[in-house]
Design a protein around this motif. Structure first.
Motif, PDB file in Angstrom:
ATOM      1  N   VAL A 118       0.841  -1.199   0.000  1.00 30.83           N
ATOM      2  CA  VAL A 118       0.000   0.000   0.000  1.00 30.83           C
ATOM      3  C   VAL A 118       0.877   1.251   0.000  1.00 30.83           C
ATOM      4  N   GLY A 119       2.117   1.100  -0.448  1.00 30.03           N
ATOM      5  CA  GLY A 119       3.014   2.240  -0.543  1.00 30.03           C
ATOM      6  C   GLY A 119       3.719   2.594   0.750  1.00 30.03           C
ATOM      7  N   GLU A 120       3.519   1.794   1.780  1.00 29.82           N
ATOM      8  CA  GLU A 120       4.173   2.037   3.061  1.00 29.82           C
ATOM      9  C   GLU A 120       5.609   1.516   3.017  1.00 29.82           C
ATOM     10  N   ASP A 121       6.360   1.793   4.063  1.00 26.30           N
ATOM     11  CA  ASP A 121       7.678   1.204   4.255  1.00 26.30           C
ATOM     12  C   ASP A 121       7.525  -0.108   5.027  1.00 26.30           C
ATOM     13  N   PRO A 122       8.397  -1.061   4.808  1.00 27.16           N
ATOM     14  CA  PRO A 122       9.463  -1.075   3.813  1.00 27.16           C
ATOM     15  C   PRO A 122       8.924  -1.372   2.420  1.00 27.16           C
ATOM     16  N   PRO A 123       9.609  -0.861   1.388  1.00 21.50           N
ATOM     17  CA  PRO A 123       9.152  -1.134   0.019  1.00 21.50           C
ATOM     18  C   PRO A 123       9.340  -2.602  -0.336  1.00 21.50           C
ATOM     19  N   PRO A 124       8.637  -3.059  -1.377  1.00 21.03           N
ATOM     20  CA  PRO A 124       8.824  -4.457  -1.818  1.00 21.03           C
ATOM     21  C   PRO A 124      10.279  -4.725  -2.150  1.00 21.03           C
ATOM     22  N   SER A 125      10.774  -5.888  -1.745  1.00 22.78           N
ATOM     23  CA  SER A 125      12.159  -6.253  -2.034  1.00 22.78           C
ATOM     24  C   SER A 125      12.229  -6.970  -3.362  1.00 22.78           C
ATOM     25  N   GLY A 126      13.376  -6.837  -4.051  1.00 20.34           N
ATOM     26  CA  GLY A 126      13.589  -7.559  -5.301  1.00 20.34           C
ATOM     27  C   GLY A 126      13.968  -8.989  -5.018  1.00 20.34           C
ATOM     28  N   SER A 127      14.159  -9.727  -6.086  1.00 15.57           N
ATOM     29  CA  SER A 127      14.506 -11.149  -5.942  1.00 15.57           C
ATOM     30  C   SER A 127      15.902 -11.341  -5.396  1.00 15.57           C
ATOM     31  N   GLY A 128      16.774 -10.332  -5.589  1.00 12.61           N
ATOM     32  CA  GLY A 128      18.117 -10.418  -5.054  1.00 12.61           C
ATOM     33  C   GLY A 128      19.122 -11.080  -5.972  1.00 12.61           C
ATOM     34  N   SER A 145       2.738  -2.249 -14.544  1.00 11.16           N
ATOM     35  CA  SER A 145       3.674  -1.112 -14.517  1.00 11.16           C
ATOM     36  C   SER A 145       2.923   0.212 -14.438  1.00 11.16           C
ATOM     37  N   TYR A 146       2.080   0.338 -13.436  1.00 10.85           N
ATOM     38  CA  TYR A 146       1.370   1.598 -13.240  1.00 10.85           C
ATOM     39  C   TYR A 146       2.374   2.744 -13.063  1.00 10.85           C
ATOM     40  N   PRO A 147       2.221   3.827 -13.841  1.00  7.70           N
ATOM     41  CA  PRO A 147       3.233   4.893 -13.845  1.00  7.70           C
ATOM     42  C   PRO A 147       3.019   5.935 -12.750  1.00  7.70           C
ATOM     43  N   VAL A 148       3.007   5.484 -11.499  1.00  9.05           N
ATOM     44  CA  VAL A 148       2.846   6.406 -10.374  1.00  9.05           C
ATOM     45  C   VAL A 148       3.868   6.049  -9.295  1.00  9.05           C
ATOM     46  N   PRO A 149       4.261   7.009  -8.480  1.00 10.09           N
ATOM     47  CA  PRO A 149       5.180   6.701  -7.374  1.00 10.09           C
ATOM     48  C   PRO A 149       4.462   5.946  -6.269  1.00 10.09           C
ATOM     49  N   ARG A 150       5.228   5.297  -5.405  1.00 11.20           N
ATOM     50  CA  ARG A 150       4.636   4.547  -4.300  1.00 11.20           C
ATOM     51  C   ARG A 150       3.801   5.444  -3.389  1.00 11.20           C
ATOM     52  N   THR A 151       4.149   6.702  -3.302  1.00 17.23           N
ATOM     53  CA  THR A 151       3.404   7.609  -2.443  1.00 17.23           C
ATOM     54  C   THR A 151       1.957   7.787  -2.902  1.00 17.23           C
ATOM     55  N   PHE A 152       1.673   7.508  -4.165  1.00 15.57           N
ATOM     56  CA  PHE A 152       0.311   7.614  -4.692  1.00 15.57           C
ATOM     57  C   PHE A 152      -0.636   6.728  -3.881  1.00 15.57           C
ATOM     58  N   TRP A 153      -0.211   5.490  -3.589  1.00 12.52           N
ATOM     59  CA  TRP A 153      -1.055   4.544  -2.869  1.00 12.52           C
ATOM     60  C   TRP A 153      -1.129   4.912  -1.389  1.00 12.52           C
ATOM     61  N   LYS A 154      -0.017   5.293  -0.829  1.00 14.59           N
ATOM     62  CA  LYS A 154       0.022   5.651   0.591  1.00 14.59           C
ATOM     63  C   LYS A 154      -0.850   6.864   0.876  1.00 14.59           C
ATOM     64  N   GLU A 155      -0.770   7.868   0.021  1.00 11.41           N
ATOM     65  CA  GLU A 155      -1.585   9.066   0.220  1.00 11.41           C
ATOM     66  C   GLU A 155      -3.070   8.737   0.138  1.00 11.41           C
ATOM     67  N   ALA A 156      -3.437   7.867  -0.784  1.00 13.23           N
ATOM     68  CA  ALA A 156      -4.849   7.473  -0.894  1.00 13.23           C
ATOM     69  C   ALA A 156      -5.304   6.756   0.369  1.00 13.23           C
ATOM     70  N   LEU A 157      -4.484   5.831   0.865  1.00 14.14           N
ATOM     71  CA  LEU A 157      -4.852   5.075   2.061  1.00 14.14           C
ATOM     72  C   LEU A 157      -5.074   5.991   3.254  1.00 14.14           C
ATOM     73  N   TYR A 158      -4.153   6.931   3.454  1.00 13.46           N
ATOM     74  CA  TYR A 158      -4.249   7.789   4.630  1.00 13.46           C
ATOM     75  C   TYR A 158      -5.212   8.961   4.439  1.00 13.46           C
ATOM     76  N   SER A 159      -5.760   9.092   3.246  1.00 13.44           N
ATOM     77  CA  SER A 159      -6.737  10.155   3.016  1.00 13.44           C
ATOM     78  C   SER A 159      -8.126   9.778   3.526  1.00 13.44           C
ATOM     79  N   THR A 160      -8.361   8.497   3.777  1.00 11.80           N
ATOM     80  CA  THR A 160      -9.680   8.077   4.245  1.00 11.80           C
ATOM     81  C   THR A 160      -9.657   7.846   5.748  1.00 11.80           C
TER      82      THR A 160
END
Length: 285
Positions: A146-156, A210-225
């Motif tokens: 949902v755009g929170e920390d920690p961000p998704p990790s890669g496969s490594g 590949s939605y072209p938005v930053p992770r903050t897009f989802w976080k801001e929406a979540l905390y707006s409600t």
């Protein structure tokens, strides 16, 4: 091969599990001319279910049957998924959020519980970002960031090279579907799910990843409600769940162990209990 309608699939499941119900296929045409499908069953307050990447809404079959005992359940096929029309455009968060807004217009003026899984989490938050939460009584967000920390990790590490011909799209989708579950499921069910997922064209499927938005897009929406939020995830997202529980004043989080990405299929009894309890305590007491 002919594809069974969502209603036919649902009614067959009702016969198999002994749950009598009347389900109806519904359609509406969006403002950009795409014919979208949803299945409707039950009466009362409305729960809208939004599936994940390329998935048909009938993957929520168990939840449709369980919650339609007490609520009006609407299982939505997003554009280019399930029984909805394959669209030539609109595979972006703004249009997908608009599609949800136009679906809610079809359903009437009462606020709904919006339940999104995987990509459906992002589509639900895209709706909140673009349209606010006036039509939402609460959110159930299932197993995605949902755009929170920690961000998704890669496969490594890079995936090992495969000898011989590269896998076909059908083989890749079959591996993806098989990997969503930890419990064994009938081969016929898995094949039917793969067939449904392959209906989404490759270009559309790629755009949805590949939605072209930053992770903050989802976080801001979540905390707006300020409405109640239930965040149900596997341990993969435990860090984000802890932050959501701490930072959102009206959020609850549940970590489900021993399940795959489709956790509501792997452990439907626990998932349904968790959501039912949340609804009865926090959304519609």
């Amino acid at each position: 091969m002919l594809r069974a309608s969502a209603t036919a699939t649902f009614l067959l499941a009702c016969l198999l599990f002994g749950r009598p119900a009347l389900a109806a296929d519904r359609y509406f045409v969006t403002s950009d001319g795409v014919r979208l499908h949803y299945t409707e069953v039950g009466q009362g307050r409305t729960i809208v279910m939004v599936p994940g990447w390329t998935m048909p809404a009938w993957i929520f079959d168990r939840q449709i049957r369980a919650f339609s005992r007490f609520y009006r359940v609407v299982a939505f096929d997003p554009r280019s998924q399930g029984e909805s029309e394959v669209a030539s455009s609109g595979h972006d968060p703004w249009r997908r959020g608009q599609d949800i807004a136009e679906l809610l217009e079809q359903l009437g003026p009462e606020p709904v519980l919006l339940m999104g899984w995987s990509l459906g989490v992002l589509d639900s938050l895209a709706y909140i970002n673009g349209h606010g939460d006036r039509r939402v009584a609460g959110l159930v967000l299932i197993d995605n960031s949902v755009g929170e920390d920690p961000p998704p990790s890669g496969s490594g590490s890079a995936a090992p090279r495969r000898r011989g011909a590269p896998p076909t799209r059908a083989e890749r989708m079959r591996a993806f579907v098989d990997g969503m579950f930890t419990r064994p499921l009938p081969k016929s069910y898995l094949e039917r799910l793969v067939e449904a997922c392959l209906r989404t064209p490759p270009a559309a499927a790629a755009a949805l990843l590949s939605y072209p938005v930053p992770r903050t897009f989802w976080k801001e929406a979540l905390y707006s409600t300020s409405h109640p939020v239930l965040y149900v995830v596997r341990p993969t997202w435990a860090g984000q769940a802890a932050n959501v529980a701490q930072r959102h004043p009206n959020a609850e989080t549940v970590i489900m162990q021993g399940v795959g990405h489709a956790l509501f299929v792997d452990d439907p009894d626990r998932f349904d209990r968790v959501v039912t309890d949340f609804i009865r305590r926090r959304v519609w007491p």
